[in-house]
Design a protein around this motif. Structure first.
Motif, PDB file in Angstrom:
ATOM      1  N   HIS A   1      38.435  11.742 -32.494  1.00  0.00           N
ATOM      2  CA  HIS A   1      38.202  12.218 -31.128  1.00  0.00           C
ATOM      3  C   HIS A   1      36.997  13.152 -31.217  1.00  0.00           C
ATOM      4  O   HIS A   1      37.094  14.223 -31.817  1.00  0.00           O
TER       5      HIS A   1
ATOM      6  N   SER B   1      41.152  21.516 -19.899  1.00  0.00           N
ATOM      7  CA  SER B   1      42.133  22.587 -20.061  1.00  0.00           C
ATOM      8  C   SER B   1      42.117  23.430 -18.794  1.00  0.00           C
ATOM      9  O   SER B   1      41.355  23.154 -17.859  1.00  0.00           O
TER      10      SER B   1
ATOM     11  N   TRP C   1      35.515  16.351 -22.212  1.00  0.00           N
ATOM     12  CA  TRP C   1      35.614  14.912 -22.393  1.00  0.00           C
ATOM     13  C   TRP C   1      35.530  14.624 -23.884  1.00  0.00           C
ATOM     14  O   TRP C   1      34.831  15.322 -24.632  1.00  0.00           O
TER      15      TRP C   1
ATOM     16  N   ALA D   1      45.264   8.120 -19.573  1.00  0.00           N
ATOM     17  CA  ALA D   1      46.147   8.224 -20.741  1.00  0.00           C
ATOM     18  C   ALA D   1      46.841   6.890 -21.028  1.00  0.00           C
ATOM     19  O   ALA D   1      46.952   6.473 -22.186  1.00  0.00           O
TER      20      ALA D   1
ATOM     21  N   VAL E   1      48.115  13.637 -23.279  1.00  0.00           N
ATOM     22  CA  VAL E   1      46.767  13.952 -22.807  1.00  0.00           C
ATOM     23  C   VAL E   1      46.790  13.943 -21.281  1.00  0.00           C
ATOM     24  O   VAL E   1      47.212  12.968 -20.664  1.00  0.00           O
ATOM     25  N   ARG E   2      46.337  15.041 -20.687  1.00  0.00           N
ATOM     26  CA  ARG E   2      46.325  15.146 -19.220  1.00  0.00           C
ATOM     27  C   ARG E   2      45.060  14.493 -18.682  1.00  0.00           C
ATOM     28  O   ARG E   2      44.047  15.163 -18.483  1.00  0.00           O
ATOM     29  N   THR E   3      45.149  13.181 -18.500  1.00  0.00           N
ATOM     30  CA  THR E   3      44.011  12.428 -17.983  1.00  0.00           C
ATOM     31  C   THR E   3      44.532  11.206 -17.232  1.00  0.00           C
ATOM     32  O   THR E   3      45.576  10.662 -17.596  1.00  0.00           O
TER      33      THR E   3
ATOM     34  N   TYR F   1      37.362   9.732 -22.502  1.00  0.00           N
ATOM     35  CA  TYR F   1      38.422  10.180 -21.594  1.00  0.00           C
ATOM     36  C   TYR F   1      38.268  11.676 -21.339  1.00  0.00           C
ATOM     37  O   TYR F   1      37.701  12.403 -22.146  1.00  0.00           O
ATOM     38  N   SER F   2      38.770  12.113 -20.200  1.00  0.00           N
ATOM     39  CA  SER F   2      38.751  13.547 -19.899  1.00  0.00           C
ATOM     40  C   SER F   2      39.996  14.187 -20.490  1.00  0.00           C
ATOM     41  O   SER F   2      41.045  13.550 -20.615  1.00  0.00           O
ATOM     42  N   CYS F   3      39.865  15.445 -20.858  1.00  0.00           N
ATOM     43  CA  CYS F   3      40.989  16.208 -21.417  1.00  0.00           C
ATOM     44  C   CYS F   3      40.744  17.676 -21.067  1.00  0.00           C
ATOM     45  O   CYS F   3      40.511  18.511 -21.933  1.00  0.00           O
TER      46      CYS F   3
END
Length: 182
Positions: free
Chosen positions: A126, A102, A108, A76, A71-73, A98-100
């Motif tokens: 999620h 694209s 979020w 993570a 996960v790009r946050t 959490y932010s995710c």
């Protein structure tokens, strides 16, 4: 509204799986070792829409912790630590936003996970909370702009504050766009 009679048999496992496939949340069952044992259709559809290969989209057998690590946050690591604590029995449940993001969308999600049996199986979901995340981030930026205007902050300081608040609010790393003077 009808209800089931008290003596009705419980729904079958396959019926429950069909019901969970209709939820908008991405749902997975994770065993005590962190391996995914089942995912719903929302999980599979999200993975496919975000370019995952078939094995990742299907989910079964892959490490849930590895999924979280991808996960790009900025948070993570916190997500992984919380799930590890849950798997170790140090926590009964977790709930964390959490932010995710694209390449084309600010997103979020709320991760909710709970141990559901004595063997340590986790039920993980999620849920997309992007509207709330975007509203909160926008409010933080607008508040910072209003404060800077009220204080009559010089333009360079205003720009610095705005970039800092926007970066924090939207989980952006402006340093990756910074090009030093040649």
């Amino acid at each position: 509204m009808s209800s089931l009679p008290p003596d009705a048999p419980p729904p079958s496992t396959s019926h429950l799986a069909e019901l969970l496939d209709h939820l908008p949340a991405h749902v997975a069952l994770v065993d005590r070792d962190g391996a995914i044992r089942w995912v719903n259709e929302s999980w599979r559809a999200f993975a496919r829409a975000n370019g995952a290969d078939a094995r990742i989209a299907e989910g079964v057998g892959i490490s849930y912790l590895d999924v979280l690590r991808r996960v790009r946050t900025p948070t993570a690591g916190e997500l992984v630590e919380a799930v590890l604590a849950l798997l170790a029995g140090q926590r009964a449940s977790i709930s964390q936003v959490y932010s995710c993001h694209s390449a084309t969308q600010l997103r979020w999600f709320r991760l909710e996970a709970k141990r559901i049996d004595a063997s340590g199986t986790l039920l993980v979901s999620h849920t997309d909370v992007s509207q709330q995340g975007l509203a909160e981030a926008s409010l933080r930026v607008r508040s910072a702009v209003a404060q800077a205007l009220t204080e009559r902050v010089p333009l360079m300081e205003f720009s610095r504050r705005l970039m800092q608040v926007a970066g924090e609010a939207f989980d952006w790393d402006f340093a990756m766009f910074w090009i030093p003077d040649a």
